[in-house]
Design an enzyme around this catalytic site. Structure first.
Site, PDB file in Angstrom:
ATOM      1  N   ASP A  76       0.779  -1.232   0.000  1.00 55.48           N
ATOM      2  CA  ASP A  76       0.000   0.000   0.000  1.00 55.48           C
ATOM      3  C   ASP A  76       0.817   1.292   0.000  1.00 55.48           C
ATOM      4  O   ASP A  76       0.535   2.211  -0.773  1.00 55.48           O
ATOM      5  CB  ASP A  76      -0.930   0.031   1.216  1.00 55.48           C
ATOM      6  CG  ASP A  76      -1.876  -1.153   1.275  1.00 55.48           C
ATOM      7  OD1 ASP A  76      -1.635  -2.150   0.568  1.00 55.48           O
ATOM      8  OD2 ASP A  76      -2.855  -1.090   2.030  1.00 55.48           O
ATOM      9  N   GLU A  83       1.684  -9.830  11.445  1.00 53.96           N
ATOM     10  CA  GLU A  83       1.424  -9.411  10.063  1.00 53.96           C
ATOM     11  C   GLU A  83       2.742  -9.118   9.342  1.00 53.96           C
ATOM     12  O   GLU A  83       2.945  -9.535   8.207  1.00 53.96           O
ATOM     13  CB  GLU A  83       0.539  -8.166  10.063  1.00 53.96           C
ATOM     14  CG  GLU A  83       0.127  -7.684   8.691  1.00 53.96           C
ATOM     15  CD  GLU A  83      -0.809  -6.484   8.733  1.00 53.96           C
ATOM     16  OE1 GLU A  83      -1.239  -6.024   7.659  1.00 53.96           O
ATOM     17  OE2 GLU A  83      -1.109  -5.990   9.843  1.00 53.96           O
TER      18      GLU A  83
END
Length: 419
Positions: free
Chosen positions: A162, A389
């Site tokens: 992102d 993550e």
């Protein structure tokens, strides 16, 4: 005391919603495209049928044009922004209006090659094959307008990376004015210092609203976007999936699908050479609106090893990773770059899913030692810091969401490689 494999399976089951898996509770409560395709690889280690279903659920929500959206909103949950009301794509099951790295073809072949129940696998692949082929065709029809063999992303979220430093320069051309006021949800679940900035979010949302204003007509969005970037990592995933789908199609007697996808792969491999940077020892993104390479040596250019690049290029990428000099590999950006941030999402941290694809590509290219180092480093991270993550490449600190699905799936894959 449970083993790493036991914990990984426990996490995959914990995040299972029956026919799809969420990346983690709270932070990401829906089905994400490439997460699911890679999650299926982990599920296949303990439940073959469930692994196939994960990918089938994703493709049940393929758009008529062939695009497979990056999020499927199976049920309402206000814990994530932007939700289905913001996207407003008008699909029977709400979805986003952009896509993600097309890793499905690779995942199908890997599931098929490992299948214990070959009859089951053949039936599932036969049903999915034309859907994945349609998605590949859509990419080259809508994202490669000059037929060069490489496709562009039109939103940073499509790359899955992102807030990569790759996007900083081309992203500056995306306005921030006039967007609807919003409240982020991600910073309520994770440390804001580890997430994309507000200015980046403003631009993400400007693009979403811009595309929504065009009725989500995917034939128009590329040319209408002020952000058009040819990402070597994204293209490598597409090229690899085309090559793997061609092999599956050959096996199943689908000669035309095999020919089409092999042509896509061969043309793409040749075109990847236009992205190579000798000074950086890796591939770089190209800003299509200016036709210039972006001076950002991110992990996207290392991920190019996932497809069948020339062996000398793979060897150079292995050396470049060594030169990062981080305690844990592979950093999403080299620490020698002043823009490196060890804890902020895709501007420095390690992601196991990227490690997995780079290691797989390097191993296929004969860089066995380099692949083994990545595998060992990845498992060291898990043993020291759990199933996060992403991770700080210098200290191994766990970052972002916890008990993360695709991290667990990749652990099962890495453990299988060590056997």
């Amino acid at each position: 005391m449970s083993t790493l494999a036991d914990t990984a399976i426990e996490i995959l089951r914990e995040n299972d919603r029956g026919t799809y898996t969420v990346p983690t509770k709270g932070l990401y409560p829906f089905q994400w495209n490439w997460d699911s395709c890679l999650t299926a690889l982990g599920q296949h280690h303990f439940d073959e049928d469930r692994a196939w279903r994960e990918i089938e659920t994703l493709f049940d929500n393929q758009w008529p044009c062939g695009m497979v959206p990056h999020i499927v909103f199976h049920q309402m949950d206000d814990g994530y922004f932007p939700g289905p009301q913001v996207w407003a794509t008008g699909r029977p099951v709400p979805t986003s209006g952009i896509t993600q790295p097309p890793v499905a073809g690779f995942s199908l072949k890997r599931l098929f090659d490992r299948a214990k129940d070959t009859a089951l696998a053949e039936a599932r692949v036969k049903a999915l094959l034309p859907k994945v082929a349609k998605w590949h065709r859509w990419f080259y029809e809508t994202r490669d307008p000059r037929g060069e063999g490489l496709v562009a992303i039109i939103h940073p979220w499509e790359a899955g990376r992102d807030n990569s430093i790759d996007w900083d320069e081309p992203f500056e051309r995306v306005p921030t004015e006039g967007i609807t006021p919003y409240v982020r949800r991600d910073t309520q679940h994770a440390n804001p210092a580890h997430r994309p900035t507000k200015e980046q979010y403003d631009r993400y949302l400007w693009l979403v609203e811009h595309f929504r204003g065009l009725g989500w007509d995917t034939s128009k969005l590329h040319d209408a976007s002020p952000f058009q970037v040819v990402d070597p990592g994204f293209n490598a995933i597409l090229i690899r999936s085309c090559a793997d789908l061609a092999d599956l199609a050959d096996h199943l007697g689908e000669a035309e699908l095999a020919r089409e996808n092999r042509q896509f792969a061969e043309k793409g491999i040749a075109a990847m050479e236009t992205l190579w940077s000798e000074p950086h020892g890796q591939y770089l993104c190209r800003d299509r609106t200016r036709e210039t390479l972006v001076d950002s040596a991110s992990v996207g250019g290392l991920l190019a090893a996932f497809c069948a690049i020339p062996t000398d290029r793979a060897a150079a990428i292995a050396r470049t990773i060594d030169n990062h000099g981080t305690w844990f590999r592979v950093a999403s950006h080299p620490p020698q770059d002043s823009r490196f941030d060890a804890k902020r999402y895709w501007r420095g941290p390690v992601w196991l899913v990227i490690n997995y694809m780079i290691a797989d590509g390097l191993r296929r290219a004969g860089e066995v030692d380099a692949a083994a180092k990545i595998t060992a480093s990845s498992l060291d991270l898990i043993r020291e810091s759990g199933f996060a993550e992403y991770y700080d490449p210098m200290t191994g600190e766990p970052l972002g969401g916890g008990r993360f699905t695709w991290t667990a799936a990749m652990v099962l894959e890495f453990l299988s490689m060590e056997q």
